[in-house]
Design a protein around this motif. Sequence first.
Motif, PDB file in Angstrom:
ATOM      1  N   ALA A 112       8.879 109.539  30.089  1.00  0.00           N
ATOM      2  CA  ALA A 112      10.079 109.088  29.105  1.00  0.00           C
ATOM      3  C   ALA A 112      10.439 109.312  27.515  1.00  0.00           C
ATOM      4  O   ALA A 112      11.343 109.261  26.547  1.00  0.00           O
ATOM      5  CB  ALA A 112       9.881 107.805  29.564  1.00  0.00           C
ATOM      6  N   LEU A 113       8.486 109.042  26.843  1.00  0.00           N
ATOM      7  CA  LEU A 113       8.690 108.825  25.522  1.00  0.00           C
ATOM      8  C   LEU A 113       9.183 110.024  24.920  1.00  0.00           C
ATOM      9  O   LEU A 113      10.091 110.097  23.719  1.00  0.00           O
ATOM     10  CB  LEU A 113       7.468 108.439  24.676  1.00  0.00           C
ATOM     11  N   ILE A 114       8.058 111.161  25.248  1.00  0.00           N
ATOM     12  CA  ILE A 114       8.308 112.467  25.092  1.00  0.00           C
ATOM     13  C   ILE A 114       9.684 112.760  25.293  1.00  0.00           C
ATOM     14  O   ILE A 114      10.829 113.790  24.164  1.00  0.00           O
ATOM     15  CB  ILE A 114       7.533 113.420  25.741  1.00  0.00           C
ATOM     16  N   ALA A 115      10.251 112.690  26.304  1.00  0.00           N
ATOM     17  CA  ALA A 115      11.674 112.893  27.001  1.00  0.00           C
ATOM     18  C   ALA A 115      12.657 112.494  25.212  1.00  0.00           C
ATOM     19  O   ALA A 115      13.935 113.308  25.501  1.00  0.00           O
ATOM     20  CB  ALA A 115      12.100 112.867  28.036  1.00  0.00           C
ATOM     21  N   GLU A 116      12.798 110.707  25.249  1.00  0.00           N
ATOM     22  CA  GLU A 116      13.290 110.688  24.602  1.00  0.00           C
ATOM     23  C   GLU A 116      13.362 110.941  23.330  1.00  0.00           C
ATOM     24  O   GLU A 116      14.594 111.078  22.400  1.00  0.00           O
ATOM     25  CB  GLU A 116      13.360 108.826  24.251  1.00  0.00           C
ATOM     26  N   THR A 117      12.505 111.587  23.543  1.00  0.00           N
ATOM     27  CA  THR A 117      12.155 111.646  21.495  1.00  0.00           C
ATOM     28  C   THR A 117      12.575 113.583  21.256  1.00  0.00           C
ATOM     29  O   THR A 117      13.522 113.451  20.236  1.00  0.00           O
ATOM     30  CB  THR A 117      10.602 111.655  21.251  1.00  0.00           C
ATOM     31  N   ALA A 118      12.247 114.372  22.597  1.00  0.00           N
ATOM     32  CA  ALA A 118      12.870 116.099  22.005  1.00  0.00           C
ATOM     33  C   ALA A 118      14.022 115.914  21.753  1.00  0.00           C
ATOM     34  O   ALA A 118      14.716 115.289  22.908  1.00  0.00           O
ATOM     35  CB  ALA A 118      12.020 116.635  23.437  1.00  0.00           C
ATOM     36  N   ARG A 119      14.074 116.892  21.303  1.00  0.00           N
ATOM     37  CA  ARG A 119      16.488 116.806  21.164  1.00  0.00           C
ATOM     38  C   ARG A 119      16.315 117.858  21.810  1.00  0.00           C
ATOM     39  O   ARG A 119      18.086 118.284  22.187  1.00  0.00           O
ATOM     40  CB  ARG A 119      15.973 118.027  19.368  1.00  0.00           C
ATOM     41  N   ASP A 120      15.511 119.422  22.181  1.00  0.00           N
ATOM     42  CA  ASP A 120      16.715 120.015  22.729  1.00  0.00           C
ATOM     43  C   ASP A 120      15.614 120.523  23.950  1.00  0.00           C
ATOM     44  O   ASP A 120      13.495 120.047  24.003  1.00  0.00           O
ATOM     45  CB  ASP A 120      16.414 121.244  22.872  1.00  0.00           C
ATOM     46  N   ALA A 121      15.554 121.306  25.222  1.00  0.00           N
ATOM     47  CA  ALA A 121      14.483 122.176  26.262  1.00  0.00           C
ATOM     48  C   ALA A 121      12.964 122.734  25.486  1.00  0.00           C
ATOM     49  O   ALA A 121      11.544 122.051  25.915  1.00  0.00           O
ATOM     50  CB  ALA A 121      15.391 122.245  27.038  1.00  0.00           C
ATOM     51  N   ALA A 122      13.739 123.471  24.635  1.00  0.00           N
ATOM     52  CA  ALA A 122      12.433 124.176  23.965  1.00  0.00           C
ATOM     53  C   ALA A 122      10.642 123.015  23.193  1.00  0.00           C
ATOM     54  O   ALA A 122      10.032 123.545  22.932  1.00  0.00           O
ATOM     55  CB  ALA A 122      12.834 124.533  22.887  1.00  0.00           C
ATOM     56  N   GLU A 123      11.712 122.004  22.714  1.00  0.00           N
ATOM     57  CA  GLU A 123      10.698 120.685  22.158  1.00  0.00           C
ATOM     58  C   GLU A 123      10.021 120.200  22.890  1.00  0.00           C
ATOM     59  O   GLU A 123       9.359 120.116  22.840  1.00  0.00           O
ATOM     60  CB  GLU A 123      12.041 120.519  21.215  1.00  0.00           C
ATOM     61  N   LEU A 124      10.790 120.448  24.402  1.00  0.00           N
ATOM     62  CA  LEU A 124      10.481 119.117  25.329  1.00  0.00           C
ATOM     63  C   LEU A 124       9.070 119.864  25.597  1.00  0.00           C
ATOM     64  O   LEU A 124       8.100 119.392  25.996  1.00  0.00           O
ATOM     65  CB  LEU A 124      11.244 118.648  26.429  1.00  0.00           C
ATOM     66  N   THR A 125       9.168 121.744  26.259  1.00  0.00           N
ATOM     67  CA  THR A 125       8.243 121.918  26.642  1.00  0.00           C
ATOM     68  C   THR A 125       6.942 122.212  25.603  1.00  0.00           C
ATOM     69  O   THR A 125       6.077 122.514  26.035  1.00  0.00           O
ATOM     70  CB  THR A 125       8.850 122.933  26.763  1.00  0.00           C
ATOM     71  N   ALA A 126       7.015 122.258  24.390  1.00  0.00           N
ATOM     72  CA  ALA A 126       6.441 122.508  23.316  1.00  0.00           C
ATOM     73  C   ALA A 126       5.579 120.806  22.868  1.00  0.00           C
ATOM     74  O   ALA A 126       4.387 120.770  23.161  1.00  0.00           O
ATOM     75  CB  ALA A 126       6.673 122.701  22.161  1.00  0.00           C
ATOM     76  N   MET A 127       5.903 120.327  23.288  1.00  0.00           N
ATOM     77  CA  MET A 127       5.773 118.670  22.840  1.00  0.00           C
ATOM     78  C   MET A 127       4.347 118.190  24.440  1.00  0.00           C
ATOM     79  O   MET A 127       3.533 118.404  23.986  1.00  0.00           O
ATOM     80  CB  MET A 127       7.190 117.468  23.143  1.00  0.00           C
ATOM     81  N   VAL A 128       5.339 118.750  25.528  1.00  0.00           N
ATOM     82  CA  VAL A 128       4.141 118.564  26.435  1.00  0.00           C
ATOM     83  C   VAL A 128       3.423 119.969  26.566  1.00  0.00           C
ATOM     84  O   VAL A 128       1.678 118.776  26.736  1.00  0.00           O
ATOM     85  CB  VAL A 128       5.362 118.823  28.262  1.00  0.00           C
ATOM     86  N   ASP A 129       3.174 120.556  26.284  1.00  0.00           N
ATOM     87  CA  ASP A 129       1.870 121.781  26.045  1.00  0.00           C
ATOM     88  C   ASP A 129       0.638 120.930  25.259  1.00  0.00           C
ATOM     89  O   ASP A 129       0.160 121.019  25.243  1.00  0.00           O
ATOM     90  CB  ASP A 129       2.762 123.023  25.515  1.00  0.00           C
TER      91      ASP A 129
END
Length: 261
Positions: free
Chosen positions: A28-45
């Motif tokens: 939830a925190l990562i999804a809240e912080t990410a600005r787009d799908a690409a950044e979400l993927t990078a943060m999860v990685d």
Amino acid sequence: MSVPAVELGRVVERLRASGCVFAEDEAALIAETARDAAELTAMVDQRVAGQPLEYVVGWASFCGLRIVVDPGVFIPRRRTEFLVAEALRVTVAGSVVVDLACGSGALGAAVAAEREVSLYAADIESAAVRCARRNLDPVGGTVSQGDLFAALPERLRGRVDVLLANVPYVPTGEIRLLPAEARLYEPHVTLDGGADGLETLRRVVAEAPQWLAPGGHLFTETSEGQAPVAQAVMVEHGLEAEVVADDDLGATVVHGTYTRR
């Protein structure tokens, strides 16, 4: 960003599979912080690879505040909120407060959020100074770079009412036993307290009487086992000292008061 439930579920599954105990909260925190799908993927990685969550999202929760934390800067621990609470007991409006070896400046920021004070902070690491300025500029704090007291303005000598010194206290030989997130990602200089973990604290205490105002206070965090030694060091240098603890947080704080004789 708004993440579809199905995608968020996949993130939770990846985090859980990598060993994240609080996978749902972290997702939830990562999804809240990410600005787009690409950044979400990078943060999860990054998180799956073991990087601390605070570095991934760029902030840490501390005393109800979001403290900016950049990679390479010590991450404030929840147990250290006890040190702040103890310091607030003796901090009044107008106090001169110093956050020494400040890291992100979390301690100073937390005190300034509760009291109107004159706040100064210092750290030897340039990455920490840059980060602390981001956290303390909004509350009017002054951040300097240098080795402990050498970084402070000379005009503060003998005028500091509250000195916060959350200096490194892990014995050198025990760093290898720390959790991987700390051992592999946080700079060892922010963890390593020397042979018995108290080398930096001894340096702080030796100089503290020159900087503290009459009746001024020094607060530091140690392990439970180190606390009696830290207390004795403070007494040796002319401070009245006590050990206080919070079992719920697993926190031990040594509090010294400077009374000129």
